[in-house]
Design a protein around this motif. Structure first.
Motif, PDB file in Angstrom:
ATOM      1  N   PHE A   1       0.854  -1.182   0.000  1.00  0.00           N
ATOM      2  CA  PHE A   1       0.000   0.000   0.000  1.00  0.00           C
ATOM      3  C   PHE A   1       0.887   1.227   0.000  1.00  0.00           C
ATOM      4  O   PHE A   1       1.620   1.473   0.962  1.00  0.00           O
ATOM      5  CB  PHE A   1      -0.925  -0.006   1.231  1.00  0.00           C
ATOM      6  N   LYS A   2       0.878   1.926  -1.121  1.00  0.00           N
ATOM      7  CA  LYS A   2       1.701   3.133  -1.283  1.00  0.00           C
ATOM      8  C   LYS A   2       3.162   2.869  -0.961  1.00  0.00           C
ATOM      9  O   LYS A   2       3.822   3.640  -0.273  1.00  0.00           O
ATOM     10  CB  LYS A   2       1.145   4.285  -0.449  1.00  0.00           C
ATOM     11  N   GLY A   3       3.666   1.722  -1.442  1.00  0.00           N
ATOM     12  CA  GLY A   3       5.077   1.398  -1.317  1.00  0.00           C
ATOM     13  C   GLY A   3       5.486   0.747  -0.017  1.00  0.00           C
ATOM     14  O   GLY A   3       6.668   0.511   0.203  1.00  0.00           O
ATOM     15  N   GLU A   4       4.535   0.446   0.857  1.00  0.00           N
ATOM     16  CA  GLU A   4       4.856  -0.177   2.143  1.00  0.00           C
ATOM     17  C   GLU A   4       4.065  -1.481   2.275  1.00  0.00           C
ATOM     18  O   GLU A   4       2.880  -1.521   1.964  1.00  0.00           O
ATOM     19  CB  GLU A   4       4.485   0.777   3.280  1.00  0.00           C
ATOM     20  N   ASP A   5       4.724  -2.527   2.738  1.00  0.00           N
ATOM     21  CA  ASP A   5       4.054  -3.807   2.958  1.00  0.00           C
ATOM     22  C   ASP A   5       3.382  -3.770   4.324  1.00  0.00           C
ATOM     23  O   ASP A   5       4.014  -4.000   5.353  1.00  0.00           O
ATOM     24  CB  ASP A   5       5.038  -4.977   2.872  1.00  0.00           C
ATOM     25  N   LEU A   6       2.084  -3.475   4.335  1.00  0.00           N
ATOM     26  CA  LEU A   6       1.352  -3.347   5.591  1.00  0.00           C
ATOM     27  C   LEU A   6       1.222  -4.680   6.318  1.00  0.00           C
ATOM     28  O   LEU A   6       1.062  -4.706   7.538  1.00  0.00           O
ATOM     29  CB  LEU A   6      -0.037  -2.754   5.341  1.00  0.00           C
ATOM     30  N   ALA A   7       1.316  -5.785   5.598  1.00  0.00           N
ATOM     31  CA  ALA A   7       1.202  -7.103   6.221  1.00  0.00           C
ATOM     32  C   ALA A   7       2.339  -7.363   7.203  1.00  0.00           C
ATOM     33  O   ALA A   7       2.201  -8.170   8.121  1.00  0.00           O
ATOM     34  CB  ALA A   7       1.163  -8.193   5.156  1.00  0.00           C
ATOM     35  N   LYS A   8       3.454  -6.675   7.041  1.00  0.00           N
ATOM     36  CA  LYS A   8       4.594  -6.852   7.939  1.00  0.00           C
ATOM     37  C   LYS A   8       4.463  -6.035   9.225  1.00  0.00           C
ATOM     38  O   LYS A   8       5.247  -6.217  10.148  1.00  0.00           O
ATOM     39  CB  LYS A   8       5.892  -6.465   7.226  1.00  0.00           C
ATOM     40  N   LEU A   9       3.482  -5.136   9.251  1.00  0.00           N
ATOM     41  CA  LEU A   9       3.322  -4.249  10.404  1.00  0.00           C
ATOM     42  C   LEU A   9       2.384  -4.847  11.438  1.00  0.00           C
ATOM     43  O   LEU A   9       1.465  -5.592  11.107  1.00  0.00           O
ATOM     44  CB  LEU A   9       2.766  -2.897   9.955  1.00  0.00           C
ATOM     45  N   LYS A  10       2.597  -4.482  12.704  1.00  0.00           N
ATOM     46  CA  LYS A  10       1.666  -4.865  13.761  1.00  0.00           C
ATOM     47  C   LYS A  10       0.361  -4.103  13.545  1.00  0.00           C
ATOM     48  O   LYS A  10       0.345  -3.035  12.923  1.00  0.00           O
ATOM     49  CB  LYS A  10       2.251  -4.533  15.127  1.00  0.00           C
ATOM     50  N   THR A  11      -0.718  -4.626  14.084  1.00  0.00           N
ATOM     51  CA  THR A  11      -2.045  -4.049  13.875  1.00  0.00           C
ATOM     52  C   THR A  11      -2.085  -2.534  14.121  1.00  0.00           C
ATOM     53  O   THR A  11      -2.544  -1.798  13.245  1.00  0.00           O
ATOM     54  CB  THR A  11      -3.087  -4.782  14.737  1.00  0.00           C
ATOM     55  N   PRO A  12      -1.619  -2.016  15.260  1.00  0.00           N
ATOM     56  CA  PRO A  12      -1.708  -0.560  15.467  1.00  0.00           C
ATOM     57  C   PRO A  12      -0.911   0.248  14.443  1.00  0.00           C
ATOM     58  O   PRO A  12      -1.305   1.355  14.074  1.00  0.00           O
ATOM     59  CB  PRO A  12      -1.142  -0.355  16.872  1.00  0.00           C
ATOM     60  N   ASP A  13       0.196  -0.313  13.985  1.00  0.00           N
ATOM     61  CA  ASP A  13       1.058   0.400  13.042  1.00  0.00           C
ATOM     62  C   ASP A  13       0.486   0.449  11.631  1.00  0.00           C
ATOM     63  O   ASP A  13       0.965   1.206  10.793  1.00  0.00           O
ATOM     64  CB  ASP A  13       2.449  -0.234  13.023  1.00  0.00           C
ATOM     65  N   ARG A  14      -0.528  -0.355  11.370  1.00  0.00           N
ATOM     66  CA  ARG A  14      -1.171  -0.330  10.043  1.00  0.00           C
ATOM     67  C   ARG A  14      -2.017   0.926   9.857  1.00  0.00           C
ATOM     68  O   ARG A  14      -2.336   1.292   8.737  1.00  0.00           O
ATOM     69  CB  ARG A  14      -2.022  -1.592   9.843  1.00  0.00           C
ATOM     70  N   ARG A  15      -2.422   1.550  10.968  1.00  0.00           N
ATOM     71  CA  ARG A  15      -3.219   2.790  10.954  1.00  0.00           C
ATOM     72  C   ARG A  15      -4.473   2.657  10.085  1.00  0.00           C
ATOM     73  O   ARG A  15      -4.699   3.420   9.161  1.00  0.00           O
ATOM     74  CB  ARG A  15      -2.379   3.973  10.508  1.00  0.00           C
ATOM     75  N   MET A  16      -5.306   1.718  10.433  1.00  0.00           N
ATOM     76  CA  MET A  16      -6.567   1.503   9.740  1.00  0.00           C
ATOM     77  C   MET A  16      -7.702   2.105  10.555  1.00  0.00           C
ATOM     78  O   MET A  16      -7.712   2.006  11.783  1.00  0.00           O
ATOM     79  CB  MET A  16      -6.862   0.004   9.584  1.00  0.00           C
ATOM     80  N   GLY A  17      -8.643   2.706   9.877  1.00  0.00           N
ATOM     81  CA  GLY A  17      -9.893   3.102  10.505  1.00  0.00           C
ATOM     82  C   GLY A  17     -10.935   2.094  10.066  1.00  0.00           C
ATOM     83  O   GLY A  17     -10.953   1.703   8.896  1.00  0.00           O
ATOM     84  N   VAL A  18     -11.782   1.658  10.981  1.00  0.00           N
ATOM     85  CA  VAL A  18     -12.759   0.635  10.621  1.00  0.00           C
ATOM     86  C   VAL A  18     -14.107   0.938  11.260  1.00  0.00           C
ATOM     87  O   VAL A  18     -14.179   1.375  12.409  1.00  0.00           O
ATOM     88  CB  VAL A  18     -12.265  -0.784  11.004  1.00  0.00           C
ATOM     89  N   VAL A  19     -15.148   0.744  10.466  1.00  0.00           N
ATOM     90  CA  VAL A  19     -16.521   0.808  10.966  1.00  0.00           C
ATOM     91  C   VAL A  19     -17.137  -0.537  10.637  1.00  0.00           C
ATOM     92  O   VAL A  19     -17.381  -0.851   9.470  1.00  0.00           O
ATOM     93  CB  VAL A  19     -17.331   1.952  10.318  1.00  0.00           C
ATOM     94  N   PHE A  20     -17.340  -1.337  11.697  1.00  0.00           N
ATOM     95  CA  PHE A  20     -17.965  -2.640  11.508  1.00  0.00           C
ATOM     96  C   PHE A  20     -19.483  -2.481  11.433  1.00  0.00           C
ATOM     97  O   PHE A  20     -20.042  -1.487  11.913  1.00  0.00           O
ATOM     98  CB  PHE A  20     -17.609  -3.589  12.664  1.00  0.00           C
ATOM     99  N   GLN A  21     -20.126  -3.462  10.864  1.00  0.00           N
ATOM    100  CA  GLN A  21     -21.580  -3.479  10.723  1.00  0.00           C
ATOM    101  C   GLN A  21     -22.273  -3.262  12.070  1.00  0.00           C
ATOM    102  O   GLN A  21     -23.282  -2.588  12.160  1.00  0.00           O
ATOM    103  CB  GLN A  21     -21.998  -4.816  10.114  1.00  0.00           C
ATOM    104  N   THR A  22     -21.704  -3.807  13.118  1.00  0.00           N
ATOM    105  CA  THR A  22     -22.287  -3.716  14.451  1.00  0.00           C
ATOM    106  C   THR A  22     -21.927  -2.407  15.168  1.00  0.00           C
ATOM    107  O   THR A  22     -22.401  -2.173  16.272  1.00  0.00           O
ATOM    108  CB  THR A  22     -21.812  -4.901  15.310  1.00  0.00           C
ATOM    109  N   LEU A  23     -21.091  -1.594  14.575  1.00  0.00           N
ATOM    110  CA  LEU A  23     -20.625  -0.288  15.056  1.00  0.00           C
ATOM    111  C   LEU A  23     -19.745  -0.386  16.298  1.00  0.00           C
ATOM    112  O   LEU A  23     -18.824   0.380  16.460  1.00  0.00           O
ATOM    113  CB  LEU A  23     -21.788   0.684  15.285  1.00  0.00           C
TER     114      LEU A  23
END
Length: 171
Positions: A18-40
């Motif tokens: 993703f934009k030149g970085e392998d996010l799969a190698k990063l720990k969960t917090p370091d991936r910097r994802m925002g998520v909205v699950f169906q259950t909120l």
């Protein structure tokens, strides 16, 4: 799929460039994802404000920046009338906006939306789609939307891919 992308489920051999970085190698917090699950998944004993600021603390956003970001999100997502109410008593649309603000609080590199409108009635879905679209555009944030509702796709998508029988099909 989202659980794998977030790093909550293991997927040996995954390479996610993703934009030149392998996010799969990063720990969960370091991936910097925002998520909205169906259950909120809001904390019912916390106010809308507390739910959003919880995300800021979890993402280690400095307090001054978090307060400025919160003020901005309250305005953009039109939450001033309910920001200090406990999330347990918020309407479906209000909960959805709080969940979106919480996901955006840490300025994620990618936003993941899992059926974010499914619990809303039709009128509220239309309003929420427009609001989410305007926020995504204003924040200029790449977003992955999982939905079964074609109207979600029509309003929000710029590129569409389908998964059928476990295989990715790109339009």
């Amino acid at each position: 799929m989202f659980r794998i992308l977030l790093g909550l489920e293991d997927c040996p051999g995954l390479v996610w460039n993703f934009k030149g970085e392998d996010l799969a190698k990063l720990k969960t917090p370091d991936r910097r994802m925002g998520v909205v699950f169906q259950t909120l998944d809001l904390f019912p004993h916390m106010s809308a404000r507390e739910n959003i600021l919880f995300a800021a603390r979890a993402r280690k956003v400095e307090n001054a920046k978090a307060q400025a970001r919160l003020k901005h999100l309250i305005e953009v997502l039109q939450m001033s009338s309910f920001i200090d109410r406990k999330s347990a008593i918020l309407s479906g649309g209000e909960k959805q906006r709080v969940a979106l603000a919480r996901a955006l609080m840490g300025e994620p590199r990618l936003l993941l939306l899992d059926e974010p409108f499914s619990a809303l009635d039709q009128e509220l879905r239309d309003e929420s789609r427009r609001l989410v679209k305007s926020v995504i555009d204003a924040e200029n944030i790449p977003t992955v939307l999982v939905t079964h509702d074609q109207k979600d796709v029509e309003v929000l998508a710029t590129k569409v891919s389908e998964i059928k029988n476990g295989r990715l099909i790109t339009d």
